[in-house]
Design an enzyme around this catalytic site. Structure first.
Site, PDB file in Angstrom:
ATOM      1  N   ARG A 163     -48.154  15.814   2.047  1.00  0.00           N
ATOM      2  CA  ARG A 163     -47.152  14.798   1.674  1.00  0.00           C
ATOM      3  C   ARG A 163     -47.634  13.951   0.498  1.00  0.00           C
ATOM      4  NH1 ARG A 163     -43.075  13.046   4.595  1.00  0.00           N
ATOM      5  NH2 ARG A 163     -43.898  13.985   6.484  1.00  0.00           N
TER       6      ARG A 163
ATOM      7  N   ASN B 186     -32.862   2.599   0.947  1.00  0.00           N
ATOM      8  CA  ASN B 186     -32.517   3.795   1.721  1.00  0.00           C
ATOM      9  C   ASN B 186     -31.273   3.539   2.558  1.00  0.00           C
ATOM     10  OD1 ASN B 186     -32.843   6.350   2.975  1.00  0.00           O
ATOM     11  ND2 ASN B 186     -33.795   5.366   4.740  1.00  0.00           N
ATOM     12  N   THR B 187     -30.400   4.557   2.586  1.00  0.00           N
ATOM     13  CA  THR B 187     -29.232   4.456   3.470  1.00  0.00           C
ATOM     14  C   THR B 187     -29.605   5.153   4.775  1.00  0.00           C
ATOM     15  OG1 THR B 187     -28.365   6.587   2.686  1.00  0.00           O
ATOM     16  CG2 THR B 187     -27.603   4.603   1.538  1.00  0.00           C
ATOM     17  N   HIS B 188     -29.195   4.545   5.907  1.00  0.00           N
ATOM     18  CA  HIS B 188     -29.527   5.149   7.206  1.00  0.00           C
ATOM     19  C   HIS B 188     -28.290   5.104   8.105  1.00  0.00           C
ATOM     20  CE1 HIS B 188     -32.135   6.491  10.441  1.00  0.00           C
ATOM     21  NE2 HIS B 188     -31.540   5.594  11.212  1.00  0.00           N
TER      22      HIS B 188
ATOM     23  N   SER C 261     -26.785   1.380   7.922  1.00  0.00           N
ATOM     24  CA  SER C 261     -27.691   0.345   7.415  1.00  0.00           C
ATOM     25  C   SER C 261     -28.201   0.712   6.036  1.00  0.00           C
ATOM     26  CB  SER C 261     -28.907   0.197   8.348  1.00  0.00           C
ATOM     27  OG  SER C 261     -28.489  -0.111   9.663  1.00  0.00           O
TER      28      SER C 261
ATOM     29  N   ASP D 150     -40.213   0.399   3.030  1.00  0.00           N
ATOM     30  CA  ASP D 150     -41.602  -0.074   3.005  1.00  0.00           C
ATOM     31  C   ASP D 150     -42.449   0.999   3.688  1.00  0.00           C
ATOM     32  OD1 ASP D 150     -41.251  -2.484   5.768  1.00  0.00           O
ATOM     33  OD2 ASP D 150     -41.226  -0.284   5.712  1.00  0.00           O
TER      34      ASP D 150
ATOM     35  N   ASP E  63     -38.181   3.435   8.526  1.00  0.00           N
ATOM     36  CA  ASP E  63     -36.870   2.758   8.612  1.00  0.00           C
ATOM     37  C   ASP E  63     -36.977   1.332   9.151  1.00  0.00           C
ATOM     38  OD1 ASP E  63     -35.458   5.912   9.647  1.00  0.00           O
ATOM     39  OD2 ASP E  63     -35.523   5.018   7.641  1.00  0.00           O
TER      40      ASP E  63
HETATM   41  C1  GRF Z   1     -26.569  10.068   5.048  1.00  0.00           C
HETATM   42  O1  GRF Z   1     -25.940   9.670   6.249  1.00  0.00           O
HETATM   43  C2  GRF Z   1     -27.892   9.373   4.914  1.00  0.00           C
HETATM   44  O2  GRF Z   1     -27.913   8.060   5.412  1.00  0.00           O
HETATM   45  C3  GRF Z   1     -28.749  10.242   5.787  1.00  0.00           C
HETATM   46  O3  GRF Z   1     -28.352  11.560   5.484  1.00  0.00           O
HETATM   47  C4  GRF Z   1     -26.982  11.528   5.106  1.00  0.00           C
HETATM   48  C5  GRF Z   1     -26.875  12.169   3.763  1.00  0.00           C
HETATM   49  O4  GRF Z   1     -25.571  12.554   3.579  1.00  0.00           O
HETATM   50  N1  GRF Z   1     -30.160  10.013   5.507  1.00  0.00           N
HETATM   51  P1  GRF Z   1     -25.114  13.076   2.113  1.00  0.00           P
HETATM   52  O5  GRF Z   1     -26.163  14.077   1.686  1.00  0.00           O
HETATM   53  O6  GRF Z   1     -25.059  11.869   1.225  1.00  0.00           O
HETATM   54  O7  GRF Z   1     -23.764  13.673   2.365  1.00  0.00           O
END
Ligand code: GRF
Length: 197
Positions: free
Chosen positions: A64, A106-108, A135, A140, A144
């Protein structure tokens, strides 16, 4: 004009939302490059929107850290003001966090701190909750656990599958992401200050 590099692993539907928002001349941000850790379907958006793409295949590196070092180099090349992980299905190593955070978000697909990790949607379903969420956080060194920029509840409906629930969550993620990019670009949101709290 805020310069964004967006990193993906999947379809990039959240990335598409950013690209479409960027088509509005008033939108104060531009995606300058799209990166992926594999041959992600979403890289095709680079072709469609005329944006350079790069791939740093996770499997091409011994570990990694080695992958992360090359990723830092590739992202730095674009001199981004903000790096957006939008469906990057990898934990980024310390070198990436050190290089870009707090301008690394980051989107979660869950209401953190509920259901962190790579299967937030599946875990919420398995837990039998009636609501989960979306979220947006600063990345960091935790999994998450970074400062929450924005989040919103999303209902879990009877009969939901991982896919139907995830598709209900994603539009919320996109809205939070675009609003956050706007707020950062307009200095209504200070990621440094948020990360000091
Ligand atoms: C999103 O829900 C993101 O938060 C998660 O994986 C998904 C990615 O979806 N980590 P996409 O590739 O943007 O359609």
């Amino acid at each position: 004009m805020l310069q964004l590099v967006v990193l993906i692993s999947g379809t990039g539907s959240n990335l598409r939302a950013l690209l479409e928002a960027s088509e509005d001349a008033e939108f104060p941000a531009r995606v300058v490059a799209i990166g992926a850790d594999r041959e992600a379907d979403g890289l095709a958006l680079g072709e469609e929107f005329g944006i350079p793409t790069f791939t740093v295949p996770f499997t091409a590196y011994p570990d990694r850290e080695a992958w992360g070092d090359v990723l830092v180099e590739q992202v730095r090349h674009w001199q981004p003001d903000l790096v957006v992980l939008s469906g990057l299905m990898r934990l980024v190593p310390k070198a990436v966090v050190d290089a870009f955070s707090p301008f690394l978000i980051n989107t979660h697909p869950a209401h953190l701190p509920e259901f962190p990790g790579p299967h937030g949607v599946r875990d919420a379903l398995a837990a039998g909750v009636t609501e989960t969420g979306a979220s947006l956080i600063v990345v960091d060194d935790s999994v998450d656990g970074g400062p929450i920029i924005a989040q919103e509840r999303v209902p879990v409906l009877p009969g939901d599958t991982e896919s139907t629930l995830h598709e209900r969550i994603k539009p919320v993620e996109r809205r939070l992401l675009i609003q956050a990019v706007l707020d950062i670009a307009n200095s209504h949101l200070d990621l440094k200050e948020l990360s000091r709290r």
